[in-house]
Design an enzyme around this catalytic site. Structure first.
Site, PDB file in Angstrom:
ATOM      1  N   ALA A 206       1.256   5.452   5.229  1.00 48.17           N
ATOM      2  CA  ALA A 206       2.635   4.983   5.461  1.00 48.17           C
ATOM      3  C   ALA A 206       2.697   3.468   5.296  1.00 48.17           C
ATOM      4  CB  ALA A 206       3.086   5.394   6.850  1.00 48.17           C
ATOM      5  N   ASN A 207       3.822   2.865   5.598  1.00 42.69           N
ATOM      6  CA  ASN A 207       3.924   1.400   5.611  1.00 42.69           C
ATOM      7  C   ASN A 207       4.812   0.973   6.777  1.00 42.69           C
ATOM      8  OD1 ASN A 207       6.785   1.138   4.653  1.00 42.69           O
ATOM      9  ND2 ASN A 207       5.927   2.237   2.899  1.00 42.69           N
ATOM     10  N   ARG A 208       4.999  -0.326   6.923  1.00 50.64           N
ATOM     11  CA  ARG A 208       5.658  -0.839   8.125  1.00 50.64           C
ATOM     12  C   ARG A 208       7.185  -0.819   8.093  1.00 50.64           C
ATOM     13  NH1 ARG A 208       1.725  -3.138  11.127  1.00 50.64           N
ATOM     14  NH2 ARG A 208      -0.028  -3.978   9.947  1.00 50.64           N
ATOM     15  N   ALA A 272      11.101   1.522   1.318  1.00 48.69           N
ATOM     16  CA  ALA A 272       9.777   1.012   0.931  1.00 48.69           C
ATOM     17  C   ALA A 272       8.961   2.234   0.522  1.00 48.69           C
ATOM     18  CB  ALA A 272       9.135   0.299   2.108  1.00 48.69           C
TER      19      ALA A 272
END
Ligand code: CTP
Length: 396
Positions: A206-208, A272
């Site tokens: 995942a990402n932030r 994102a």
């Protein structure tokens, strides 16, 4: 028809001010209730008496007198539309900078009604970078503009600066008042949040991204009347009210949901999206074998949702807006990304600080016409600005 619609007409100093009388006559003939404010400079070109006769009500021209009798705040709240015609270079500068030193400028600062300006001035004054910068600031805030036209002026000079004809301003007033919301009838697709790319049934990459910016954009477009489909990756945010939300996990699901939501007039890709996924997702939880090396993940490229929608052969939305998260050479990279991905606008943000997951954002909007530097502001404000810019783009 404008029966009963409340219009506040502000007349500032210009030789074209006499045309405001004809405009008033046209609006009243259409049934509008017109209240007039005359600036001190405006009063040099038309008289209060003429204006009072034609509006059928008293003319306001004094901040302090108005304070006593009706109050500038009430004057600001009453109208459904404020029309500044003619709008001199001076009043446009005051509006752009938020000055409030007379009745007209105070009402313009205090009103929440939409504002239409009809500039009129000498061509050199119109073309001056100061006036042009003021106009950009006003347009960015959603102020609508009619004219100026080219043509013969009172002075022995010609060029852009001539007040739009009363009938043109009247037509614009009709269009603006007919709009319940500037994006009514438009469909917008917005992507938001991160994507989760599974490794096995319990693990993912995942990402932030928090989804705050994308969700705020969906809400802001909805507030301007658009029908909004929000395609969201996994986020901890509530669904924005009034917006259709498609919840997805992976980039491929996000692309499928976007394609299923077409046709649309507007696409804003704020998610994102993970560039890569794990090539082969394990169907069972990966186990640690005693003594075995950690698993090597082989990755595959994800589809580029923005580029796919921007290159859609038959259903490309009229306006495709991408985001560019950059940590260095922000404008340079984002400008290249706009071209590479085939989108119309790109919102560039520097994510080297606390932007990811944070509440504020400092962005540059890169359009066909160049780079706009927006000050740092809360993500909701960025969203509102962007929605207004989009509405201006779709304005009649
Ligand atoms: N985007 C997308 N699909 C992807 C990757 C990105 O739709 N698979 C969109 C994002 O939603 C954003 C824009 O493309 O609107 C740019 O995203 P960004 O992460 O800045 O760019 P990348 O394509 O990842 O390029 P790079 O890694 O070179 O910065």
């Amino acid at each position: 028809m404008l029966a009963g619609r409340r219009i506040l007409l502000i007349i500032s100093g210009s030789v074209a001010a006499f045309k405001a009388l004809e405009l008033t006559r046209l609006l009243r003939r259409d049934g509008a209730a017109v209240t007039a404010i005359l600036t001190a400079a405006g009063a040099r070109f038309v008289t209060r008496e003429a204006l009072a006769a034609i509006t059928g009500s008293r003319v306001h021209d004094d901040l302090w007198a108005a304070e006593a009798e009706i109050g500038h705040i009430r004057l600001a709240r009453l109208p459904e539309l404020v029309v500044v015609a003619p709008a001199s270079a001076d009043i446009l500068a005051k509006m752009a900078h938020g000055l409030a030193d007379d009745l007209a400028s105070t009402v313009l600062l205090a009103t929440r009604a939409p504002i239409l300006v009809a500039p009129a001035m000498n061509p050199a004054m119109w073309e001056h970078p100061a006036t042009q910068a003021n106009m950009s600031a006003l347009r960015m805030r959603g102020v609508r503009v009619v004219g100026p036209n080219e043509g013969a002026m009172a002075e022995p000079e010609s060029g852009p600066g001539r007040l739009a004809e009363p009938a043109e301003i009247q037509a614009m007033v009709h269009a603006l008042l007919a709009e319940e919301a500037p994006l009514a009838g438009r469909h917008a697709i917005v992507t938001s949040g991160p994507t989760h790319e599974p490794i096995d049934p319990v693990r993912y990459i995942a990402n932030r991204s928090s989804g705050k910016q994308g969700h705020a954009i969906a809400a802001a477009l909805h507030a301007l009347g658009a029908r909004v489909t929000l395609v969201s990756g996994p986020v901890a945010l509530p669904d924005p009210p009034g917006v259709t939300v498609r919840h997805v996990e992976t980039a491929r699901e996000m692309l499928a949901a976007c394609e299923a939501a077409l046709p649309a007039d507007i696409a804003v890709m704020a998610a994102a999206v993970a560039d890569w996924r794990v090539a082969r997702e394990a169907t069972q939880k990966l186990k640690k074998e005693a003594g075995a090396a950690p698993p090597a993940l082989s990755m595959a490229l994800n589809p580029d949702i923005l580029a796919s929608i921007a290159a859609h052969p038959v259903q490309r939305p009229a306006l495709v807006v991408g985001f560019a998260a950059e940590t260095e050479k922000v404008v340079e990279h984002a400008t290249a990304k706009r071209i590479r991905k085939g989108c119309d606008w790109i919102v560039a943000n520097d994510v080297s600080g606390d932007v990811m997951g944070g509440d504020a954002n400092r962005v540059q909007l890169i359009t066909e016409d160049g780079v706009e530097d927006w000050p740092r502001m809360p993500k909701e404000e960025v969203a509102r600005h962007l929605a207004l810019r989009i509405a201006t783009r779709f304005a009649p």
